[in-house]
Design a protein around this motif. Structure first.
Motif, PDB file in Angstrom:
ATOM      1  N   ARG A  43      -0.996   6.210 -12.577  1.00  0.00           N
ATOM      2  CA  ARG A  43      -1.942   7.329 -12.766  1.00  0.00           C
ATOM      3  C   ARG A  43      -3.266   6.839 -12.422  1.00  0.00           C
ATOM      4  O   ARG A  43      -4.074   7.723 -11.848  1.00  0.00           O
ATOM      5  N   HIS A  44      -3.671   5.524 -12.789  1.00  0.00           N
ATOM      6  CA  HIS A  44      -4.933   4.978 -12.132  1.00  0.00           C
ATOM      7  C   HIS A  44      -4.693   3.702 -11.400  1.00  0.00           C
ATOM      8  O   HIS A  44      -4.130   3.048 -11.975  1.00  0.00           O
ATOM      9  N   LEU A  45      -5.503   3.475 -10.484  1.00  0.00           N
ATOM     10  CA  LEU A  45      -5.658   2.258  -9.773  1.00  0.00           C
ATOM     11  C   LEU A  45      -7.246   1.793  -9.319  1.00  0.00           C
ATOM     12  O   LEU A  45      -7.750   2.343  -8.671  1.00  0.00           O
ATOM     13  N   TRP A  46      -7.573   0.711 -10.080  1.00  0.00           N
ATOM     14  CA  TRP A  46      -8.665   0.214  -9.769  1.00  0.00           C
ATOM     15  C   TRP A  46      -8.754  -1.202  -9.186  1.00  0.00           C
ATOM     16  O   TRP A  46      -8.141  -2.086  -9.806  1.00  0.00           O
ATOM     17  N   ARG A  47      -9.773  -1.291  -8.497  1.00  0.00           N
ATOM     18  CA  ARG A  47      -9.868  -2.869  -7.889  1.00  0.00           C
ATOM     19  C   ARG A  47     -10.922  -3.430  -8.968  1.00  0.00           C
ATOM     20  O   ARG A  47     -11.837  -2.893  -9.270  1.00  0.00           O
ATOM     21  N   VAL A  48     -10.535  -4.767  -9.000  1.00  0.00           N
ATOM     22  CA  VAL A  48     -11.516  -5.537  -9.740  1.00  0.00           C
ATOM     23  C   VAL A  48     -12.541  -6.390  -8.645  1.00  0.00           C
ATOM     24  O   VAL A  48     -12.247  -7.220  -8.026  1.00  0.00           O
ATOM     25  N   ALA A  49     -13.655  -6.023  -8.756  1.00  0.00           N
ATOM     26  CA  ALA A  49     -14.743  -6.455  -7.952  1.00  0.00           C
ATOM     27  C   ALA A  49     -14.691  -8.065  -7.842  1.00  0.00           C
ATOM     28  O   ALA A  49     -14.595  -8.609  -9.020  1.00  0.00           O
ATOM     29  N   LYS A  78       0.893  -1.049  -0.128  1.00  0.00           N
ATOM     30  CA  LYS A  78      -0.004  -0.077  -0.024  1.00  0.00           C
ATOM     31  C   LYS A  78       0.808   1.220   0.069  1.00  0.00           C
ATOM     32  O   LYS A  78       0.489   2.169  -0.825  1.00  0.00           O
ATOM     33  N   ALA A  79       1.928   1.300   0.837  1.00  0.00           N
ATOM     34  CA  ALA A  79       2.833   2.490   0.980  1.00  0.00           C
ATOM     35  C   ALA A  79       3.549   2.726  -0.403  1.00  0.00           C
ATOM     36  O   ALA A  79       3.626   3.963  -0.964  1.00  0.00           O
ATOM     37  N   ARG A  80       3.875   1.574  -0.867  1.00  0.00           N
ATOM     38  CA  ARG A  80       4.706   1.731  -2.295  1.00  0.00           C
ATOM     39  C   ARG A  80       3.707   2.230  -3.270  1.00  0.00           C
ATOM     40  O   ARG A  80       4.264   3.144  -4.221  1.00  0.00           O
ATOM     41  N   ALA A  81       2.494   1.596  -3.531  1.00  0.00           N
ATOM     42  CA  ALA A  81       1.307   1.992  -4.544  1.00  0.00           C
ATOM     43  C   ALA A  81       1.278   3.486  -4.240  1.00  0.00           C
ATOM     44  O   ALA A  81       1.283   4.136  -5.307  1.00  0.00           O
ATOM     45  N   GLN A  82       1.173   3.921  -3.168  1.00  0.00           N
ATOM     46  CA  GLN A  82       0.783   5.489  -2.985  1.00  0.00           C
ATOM     47  C   GLN A  82       1.863   6.291  -3.432  1.00  0.00           C
ATOM     48  O   GLN A  82       1.745   7.318  -3.750  1.00  0.00           O
ATOM     49  N   GLU A  83       3.272   5.920  -2.901  1.00  0.00           N
ATOM     50  CA  GLU A  83       4.283   6.569  -3.503  1.00  0.00           C
ATOM     51  C   GLU A  83       4.271   6.832  -4.762  1.00  0.00           C
ATOM     52  O   GLU A  83       4.743   7.763  -5.342  1.00  0.00           O
ATOM     53  N   LEU A  84       4.210   5.839  -5.691  1.00  0.00           N
ATOM     54  CA  LEU A  84       4.057   5.865  -7.068  1.00  0.00           C
ATOM     55  C   LEU A  84       3.355   6.420  -7.729  1.00  0.00           C
ATOM     56  O   LEU A  84       3.285   7.207  -8.603  1.00  0.00           O
TER      57      LEU A  84
END
Length: 96
Positions: A41-47, A28-34
């Motif tokens: 630019r975009h991060l979407w969860r697949v339901a 989570k920390a690395r994803a937010q840093e990037l």
């Protein structure tokens, strides 16, 4: 260059839950840093799945590979990458 990336996470059932929770926090920390750096630019969860669909903006295939390999959960991921280019009918100027 823009890339559409699908990441499916497959953590073994016998993995140590404490270690996996620590990896998830680092992920989570690395994803937010990037994201703050502007490359994720975009991060979407697949339901319904432990999966995401993301858009990355990086200079090259190699940079994308190097970046993805820094994700703490990378060893547990199946990653699919599709290079993207601007559609001539797009009304958005920032989707280069």
């Amino acid at each position: 260059m823009l890339f559409h990336v699908t990441m499916d996470v497959n953590i073994p059932n016998d993995a140590d839950p404490t270690a996996i929770d620590a990896l998830k926090a680092k992920e989570k920390a690395r994803a937010q840093e990037l994201q703050h750096a502007g490359v994720w630019r975009h991060l979407w969860r697949v339901a319904g799945r432990y999966s995401n669909v993301s858009i990355f903006d990086v200079a090259s295939n190699g940079e994308l590979h190097d970046l993805l390999s820094t994700l703490p959960l990378f060893p547990y991921m199946e990653v699919r990458v599709t290079a993207l280019c601007r559609h001539p009918s797009s009304i958005h100027d920032d989707d280069r």
